[in-house]
Design a protein around this motif. Structure first.
Motif, short mmCIF file in Angstrom:
data_model
loop_
_atom_site.label_atom_id
_atom_site.label_comp_id
_atom_site.label_asym_id
_atom_site.label_seq_id
_atom_site.Cartn_x
_atom_site.Cartn_y
_atom_site.Cartn_z
N LYS A 217 -3.50 -3.93 -5.98
CA LYS A 217 -2.69 -4.61 -6.93
C LYS A 217 -3.84 -4.56 -8.16
N PRO A 218 -4.89 -5.12 -7.86
CA PRO A 218 -5.93 -5.15 -9.00
C PRO A 218 -6.30 -3.81 -9.72
N LEU A 219 -6.12 -2.62 -9.10
CA LEU A 219 -6.59 -1.34 -9.26
C LEU A 219 -5.43 -0.69 -10.35
N LEU A 220 -4.05 -1.12 -10.32
CA LEU A 220 -3.24 -0.50 -11.01
C LEU A 220 -3.47 -0.88 -12.44
N ASN A 221 -3.03 0.22 -13.28
CA ASN A 221 -2.82 0.32 -14.64
C ASN A 221 -2.06 1.27 -15.25
#
Length: 339
Positions: A217-221
């Motif tokens: 999730k923290p790597l999604l953009n």
């Protein structure tokens, strides 16, 4: 021959969503029937296979994968249904153990999981009664003391997979949300290479959510996008439109059907040389065997040097249903002949 095929109860045959084993079961059952044999498939009631199908569970039990009660009920009714067949190809785990109740029934099983401590113990105990098919040489090497009747690589029907040119411009991760499958590693490689990545992955079980939240999730953009779990038709469209499949596994995966599905669409595969990946991907021809995420990011820049027709040819020439079916039928005939 009269051939009975017992599918696991976790997905309909063929699958509507994630389900590599279910896809293979459908390919095999249809292949046996097309070769002129009488085939019955024991699956779940929501299956739509063209092979005559029997069932006791009305719906696939995908939300209870690994729970013994639905699998045992499925297996008990399956063995009632397959009495009198020349050979029973059982794809469940419980079934080959339960089969000892029927000493006159010829049963063969495929091990779809890794030979970890638990599965090695189980299959070692059944091998003297139920011949075991391995799906890769890598899988077999992890349990050298377990007798294996034959190693048979998976195959698919290339005509069911559209050939693409990578016109979507994106890279693709396809699988399930698990640390060993490496969606987060695919995201890191895409970030380093500065390319868009679409992630289509199964996320239904608590352990899959537990992985997703801290790791992916923290790597999604805007450039790295999670699409959720996609239906089969959307999966085919995504594979055909991708410039390459990113498959950064970190476990001894017994096979990895998603790599063959990508190749069938003409889409090269960037993966790590773990499990059966080196048996499927020819480095520098149908993809790249990368050392780590940095190496994968660098090889992303070389993807356009790969010939997509060579990727498709790997499936039409070897990883196809006919070869897989022929190898199974040869084994079945051998086992019946010995008896």
């Amino acid at each position: 021959m009269r051939i009975a095929v017992i599918a696991p109860p976790w997905a309909p045959i063929p699958p509507t969503l994630y389900g590599g084993i279910a896809l293979l079961v459908d390919e095999q059952a249809n292949g046996f029937q097309a070769a002129g044999h009488e085939v019955v498939l024991f699956a779940t009631g929501d299956s739509t296979s063209s092979v005559p199908t029997q069932w006791v569970l009305e719906h696939a039990e995908g939300h209870r994968i690994g729970v013994c009660v639905p699998e045992l009920r499925h297996v008990m009714h399956a063995y009632d249904a397959v009495q009198g067949f020349d050979i029973v190809h059982d794809h469940t785990v419980l079934g080959p153990v339960y089969a000892q109740r029927y000493p006159d029934l010829r049963v063969v099983t495929t091990i779809h999981g890794p030979f970890n401590d638990e599965l090695t113990d189980i299959y070692r105990r059944m091998a003297d009664r139920v011949p075991i098919i391995a799906i890769s040489h890598s899988q077999r090497r992890h349990a050298p003391d377990v007798p294996i009747a034959r190693v048979i690589h998976h195959g698919i029907d290339p005509d069911r997979f559209p050939i693409g040119a990578g016109e979507g411009g994106y890279f693709l991760f396809l699988g399930r949300m698990a640390h060993e499958k490496g969606a987060h590693r695919a995201a890191e490689a895409a970030h380093k290479a500065g390319v868009p990545l679409l992630i289509a992955a199964k996320m239904r079980e608590p352990k899959e959510f537990d992985y997703f939240e801290p790791f992916l999730k923290p790597l999604l953009n805007d450039d790295v996008v999670y699409l959720g779990e996609v239906v089969h038709e959307e999966k085919l469209r995504l594979l055909a439109g991708a410039r390459a499949l990113l498959n950064p596994i970190r476990w001894p995966e017994p096979f990895g059907l998603v790599m063959v599905e990508a190749l069938a669409c003409g889409t090269p595969v960037l993966t790590f040389p773990e499990g059966a990946a080196p048996e499927i991907i020819e480095d520098g021809r149908t993809g790249f065997l990368c050392h780590d995420e940095l190496d994968m990011a660098e090889r992303i820049g070389d993807v356009d040097q790969l010939d997509r027709t060579a990727c498709r040819a790997a499936v039409t020439d070897y990883f196809n249903t006919k070869r897989m079916v022929d190898e199974h039928l040869a084994l079945f005939e051998d086992l019946i002949g010995r008896r």
